[in-house]
Design an enzyme around this catalytic site. Structure first.
Site, PDB file in Angstrom:
ATOM      1  N   LYS A 179       0.873  -1.173   0.000  1.00 56.15           N
ATOM      2  CA  LYS A 179       0.000   0.000   0.000  1.00 56.15           C
ATOM      3  C   LYS A 179       0.906   1.218   0.000  1.00 56.15           C
ATOM      4  O   LYS A 179       1.432   1.629   1.038  1.00 56.15           O
ATOM      5  CB  LYS A 179      -0.875  -0.019   1.255  1.00 56.15           C
ATOM      6  CG  LYS A 179      -2.217   0.662   1.097  1.00 56.15           C
ATOM      7  CD  LYS A 179      -2.153   2.126   0.754  1.00 56.15           C
ATOM      8  CE  LYS A 179      -1.914   3.028   1.924  1.00 56.15           C
ATOM      9  NZ  LYS A 179      -1.736   4.447   1.547  1.00 56.15           N
ATOM     10  N   GLU A 254       9.046   1.541  11.483  1.00 52.71           N
ATOM     11  CA  GLU A 254      10.147   2.485  11.302  1.00 52.71           C
ATOM     12  C   GLU A 254       9.511   3.861  11.298  1.00 52.71           C
ATOM     13  O   GLU A 254       8.827   4.231  10.354  1.00 52.71           O
ATOM     14  CB  GLU A 254      10.865   2.152   9.981  1.00 52.71           C
ATOM     15  CG  GLU A 254      12.274   2.653   9.968  1.00 52.71           C
ATOM     16  CD  GLU A 254      12.313   4.101   9.595  1.00 52.71           C
ATOM     17  OE1 GLU A 254      12.231   4.939  10.530  1.00 52.71           O
ATOM     18  OE2 GLU A 254      12.411   4.391   8.406  1.00 52.71           O
ATOM     19  N   CYS A 288      13.574  10.039   7.544  1.00 48.25           N
ATOM     20  CA  CYS A 288      13.407   9.513   8.899  1.00 48.25           C
ATOM     21  C   CYS A 288      14.714   9.632   9.683  1.00 48.25           C
ATOM     22  O   CYS A 288      14.707   9.904  10.867  1.00 48.25           O
ATOM     23  CB  CYS A 288      12.917   8.076   8.859  1.00 48.25           C
ATOM     24  SG  CYS A 288      13.803   7.055   7.699  1.00 48.25           S
ATOM     25  N   GLU A 385       9.918  15.719  16.086  1.00 52.64           N
ATOM     26  CA  GLU A 385      10.341  15.522  14.705  1.00 52.64           C
ATOM     27  C   GLU A 385       9.665  16.599  13.846  1.00 52.64           C
ATOM     28  O   GLU A 385       8.455  16.801  13.941  1.00 52.64           O
ATOM     29  CB  GLU A 385       9.936  14.132  14.206  1.00 52.64           C
ATOM     30  CG  GLU A 385      10.453  13.861  12.813  1.00 52.64           C
ATOM     31  CD  GLU A 385      10.137  12.444  12.323  1.00 52.64           C
ATOM     32  OE1 GLU A 385       8.986  12.023  12.445  1.00 52.64           O
ATOM     33  OE2 GLU A 385      11.065  11.798  11.803  1.00 52.64           O
TER      34      GLU A 385
HETATM   35  P1  NAD Z   1       1.492   8.595   7.865  1.00 48.80           P
HETATM   36  O1  NAD Z   1       2.238   7.829   8.873  1.00 48.80           O
HETATM   37  O2  NAD Z   1       0.069   8.913   8.188  1.00 48.80           O
HETATM   38  O3  NAD Z   1       1.501   7.829   6.439  1.00 48.80           O
HETATM   39  C1  NAD Z   1       2.438   6.829   6.100  1.00 48.80           C
HETATM   40  C2  NAD Z   1       1.698   5.686   5.399  1.00 48.80           C
HETATM   41  O4  NAD Z   1       0.705   5.154   6.268  1.00 48.80           O
HETATM   42  C3  NAD Z   1       0.951   6.104   4.124  1.00 48.80           C
HETATM   43  O5  NAD Z   1       1.007   5.054   3.172  1.00 48.80           O
HETATM   44  C4  NAD Z   1      -0.476   6.258   4.609  1.00 48.80           C
HETATM   45  O6  NAD Z   1      -1.433   6.080   3.586  1.00 48.80           O
HETATM   46  C5  NAD Z   1      -0.563   5.141   5.622  1.00 48.80           C
HETATM   47  N1  NAD Z   1      -1.619   5.331   6.629  1.00 48.80           N
HETATM   48  C6  NAD Z   1      -2.157   6.487   7.078  1.00 48.80           C
HETATM   49  N2  NAD Z   1      -3.122   6.239   7.988  1.00 48.80           N
HETATM   50  C7  NAD Z   1      -3.193   4.899   8.127  1.00 48.80           C
HETATM   51  C8  NAD Z   1      -3.974   4.024   8.934  1.00 48.80           C
HETATM   52  N3  NAD Z   1      -4.920   4.502   9.772  1.00 48.80           N
HETATM   53  N4  NAD Z   1      -3.773   2.693   8.840  1.00 48.80           N
HETATM   54  C9  NAD Z   1      -2.824   2.202   8.012  1.00 48.80           C
HETATM   55  N5  NAD Z   1      -2.058   2.984   7.210  1.00 48.80           N
HETATM   56  C10 NAD Z   1      -2.237   4.319   7.274  1.00 48.80           C
HETATM   57  O7  NAD Z   1       2.317   9.914   7.585  1.00 48.80           O
HETATM   58  P2  NAD Z   1       1.856  11.279   6.874  1.00 48.80           P
HETATM   59  O8  NAD Z   1       0.514  11.706   7.347  1.00 48.80           O
HETATM   60  O9  NAD Z   1       2.018  11.062   5.422  1.00 48.80           O
HETATM   61  O10 NAD Z   1       2.965  12.281   7.411  1.00 48.80           O
HETATM   62  C11 NAD Z   1       2.799  12.866   8.710  1.00 48.80           C
HETATM   63  C12 NAD Z   1       4.097  12.880   9.494  1.00 48.80           C
HETATM   64  O11 NAD Z   1       4.621  11.561   9.591  1.00 48.80           O
HETATM   65  C13 NAD Z   1       5.243  13.661   8.862  1.00 48.80           C
HETATM   66  O12 NAD Z   1       5.166  15.014   9.175  1.00 48.80           O
HETATM   67  C14 NAD Z   1       6.453  12.987   9.463  1.00 48.80           C
HETATM   68  O13 NAD Z   1       6.744  13.532  10.723  1.00 48.80           O
HETATM   69  C15 NAD Z   1       6.021  11.557   9.632  1.00 48.80           C
HETATM   70  N6  NAD Z   1       6.537  10.682   8.549  1.00 48.80           N
HETATM   71  C16 NAD Z   1       7.604   9.896   8.833  1.00 48.80           C
HETATM   72  C17 NAD Z   1       8.137   9.086   7.845  1.00 48.80           C
HETATM   73  C18 NAD Z   1       9.333   8.215   8.105  1.00 48.80           C
HETATM   74  O14 NAD Z   1      10.037   7.841   7.172  1.00 48.80           O
HETATM   75  N7  NAD Z   1       9.591   7.818   9.322  1.00 48.80           N
HETATM   76  C19 NAD Z   1       7.584   9.088   6.570  1.00 48.80           C
HETATM   77  C20 NAD Z   1       6.465   9.878   6.317  1.00 48.80           C
HETATM   78  C21 NAD Z   1       5.958  10.678   7.323  1.00 48.80           C
END
Ligand code: NAD
Length: 483
Positions: A179, A254, A288, A385
């Site tokens: 996904k 992660e 990250c 972060e």
């Molecule tokens: P997120 O964690 O919401 O999204 C990451 C992935 O999870 C995406 O594929 C998203 O569709 C999926 N996702 C979202 N809600 C979900 C749920 N309820 N169940 C299962 N999967 C779900 O991150 P975001 O909203 O895109 O970004 C927000 C913050 O997250 C950023 O500001 C940053 O701080 C952090 N982030 C961290 C990383 C990393 O590499 N550690 C990557 C992206 C974002």
């Protein structure tokens, strides 16, 4: 910009067939460099995830499940070769989708190929053991796939994260459901096309784009999944772990960090300087393992501050295709998050800032890279972060202070130590609460061979290297009594 997309981006890959989402709904994908619409992607949901999981189970019962480790490795190696042949297209797609400067996007595509090469070569080299036991017994272990693995991938490094997680899972013979993030999923689809061309059997890799709360939630709660790998935010990671926990499914998380670099008085500053800055602004800070805290011992603090400020003054931000040091953030939403956090630094001195080029479209998600000085270790900007191009400088006096400050956040992903003192290097490598520690470098070039993952709220489980292959398999002990 003419689009290099050679596939239909509006489809899911399920059971070897490219199909629309069951609802027929799509989502618009936006180019963060100028806010323009690139294309529409499928809005997958529960029904699509159900079909993908069924297809993955069928793959395990079919040719994929019966394939030798050698053959799996050959397919991965072929995927790597095809990725290398398409590096320029993949880089152009990623630059458009994520807003990465082309050089970074290209490096990500090369890393994806490297994951496939590494795991392709490793496929037949993960062995069990024989265990000396009681008289009359022969005991050995088998490393077997979990079965169906789910992979929820964020938008910041789609190619690298797919390489390290889907690549390792396939290597061990799992069938996968991917996904990708709704903000950036084109290279996930490109990767799936390439994998098909390389001969990956139907159902071994299924890709269902869609919203996190729909397709992502359906995948993490699915009773037909045997393992979940998630990269993203702490809040979402906790939700994924809860959902998987109800099915007693293991999870690799992660979740990012607040990674420090510790600069001591005896450090080689010329060597350190490029790493101190680059580790904070690479991918516009949306990494990250970004280094967002720079801890500097008092005697060299002013020198480091001045030199980093000069480096910040030379940073330019603009459209991804112009390949400047920084591109835009992924979206207006991310820009709002980062701007909100920057406002929390109103009480702090700004040591240096980069510039957004004049001709950058006003509709792009650009922010100025910013270096804050004299930041108290407990300040929100030294604890949270930010996921944008923002670094904080924190002075310290003693080695013990440095360790205490470095370990004072809830994260622990990566840390680095800049010192010529060998004993200190060894001491601190043990004392720092972190999944990776670098000595007189940062990131070590991101090697695919190096196990990677966090402690605390940076997550748990390890990806990359052979550790990922152990994580994407389960150990079976066979004890035979033969007298
Ligand atoms: P997120 O964690 O919401 O999204 C990451 C992935 O999870 C995406 O594929 C998203 O569709 C999926 N996702 C979202 N809600 C979900 C749920 N309820 N169940 C299962 N999967 C779900 O991150 P975001 O909203 O895109 O970004 C927000 C913050 O997250 C950023 O500001 C940053 O701080 C952090 N982030 C961290 C990383 C990393 O590499 N550690 C990557 C992206 C974002």
């Amino acid at each position: 910009m003419t689009t290099p997309i050679w596939f239909d981006p509006s489809l899911c890959l399920i059971d070897g067939a490219w199909v629309p989402s069951a609802s027929g709904q799509t989502l618009a994908l936006v180019n963060p460099s100028d806010g323009s619409e690139i294309c529409h992607i499928a809005r997958g949901g529960q029904e699509d995830i159900d079909r993908a999981v069924i297809a993955a189970h069928a793959a395990l019962d079919g040719p994929w499940g019966k394939m030798s480790a050698l053959e799996r490795g050959r397919i991965l190696t072929r995927i790597g070769q095809l990725v290398l042949e398409r590096v320029d297209d993949l880089a152009a797609i990623e630059a458009m989708d994520v807003g990465k400067p082309l050089t970074q996007a290209r490096a990500d595509a090369v890393a994806l190929a490297r994951y496939m090469e590494f795991y392709g070569g490793a496929a037949d080299k993960v062995h069990g053991e024989t265990i000396p036991y009681l008289d009359g017994y022969t005991v050995y272990t088998l490393r077997e796939p979990h079965g169906v693995t789910g992979h929820i991938v964020p938008w910041n490094y789609p190619m690298q994260i797919i390489g390290r997680s889907v690549g390792a899972a396939l290597t061990m013979g799992n069938a996968t459901v991917l996904k990708p993030a709704e903000e950036a999923c084109l290279t996930a689809l490109a990767f799936a096309q390439i994998a098909q061309e390389a001969g990956l059997p139907a159902g071994a890799l299924n890709v269902v784009p869609g919203l996190g709360a729909e397709a992502g939630a359906a995948l993490s709660a699915h009773p037909g999944i045997h393992h979940i790998s998630f990269t993203g935010s702490v809040a979402t990671g906790a939700l994924v772990q809860q959902a998987a926990g109800r099915n007693v499914v293991p999870v690799t998380l992660e979740l990012g960090g607040k990674s420090p670099q510790l600069v001591f008085n005896d450090a080689d500053l010329d060597a350190a300087l490029p790493f101190l800055v680059n580790a904070g602004i690479q991918n516009a800070g949306q990494t990250c393992s970004a280094s967002s805290r720079i801890l500097v011992q008092r005697d060299v603090y002013e020198t480091v501050k001045t030199r980093m400020a000069q480096a910040y003054g030379a940073l330019t931000v603009g459209p991804a295709t112009e390949d400047l040091r920084l591109g835009p953030l992924i979206s207006d939403r991310q820009k709002d998050i980062v701007t909100g956090l920057l406002n929390k630094g109103a009480d702090l001195p700004i040591a240096g800032q980069g510039v957004i080029v004049d001709h950058a479209p006003k509709s792009g998600a650009y922010v100025r890279p910013t270096l804050f000085a004299d930041v108290p270790p407990d300040h929100p900007l030294a604890q949270q972060e930010i996921f944008g191009p923002v670094q904080v400088l924190i002075p310290f006096d003693t080695e013990a202070d440095a360790v205490r400050i470095a370990n004072s956040t809830e994260f622990g992903l990566v840390a680095s130590i800049w010192t010529r003192d060998g004993a200190r290097q060894m001491r601190l490598a043990k004392q720092l609460r972190s999944g990776q520690v670098f000595i007189n470098n940062y990131g070590a070039g991101g090697g695919v061979e190096l196990p990677f993952g966090g402690v605390g709220k940076s997550g748990h489980g390890r990806e990359k290297g052979f550790e990922a292959l152990y994580g994407f398999s389960q150990l079976k002990t066979v004890a035979a009594y033969h007298g």
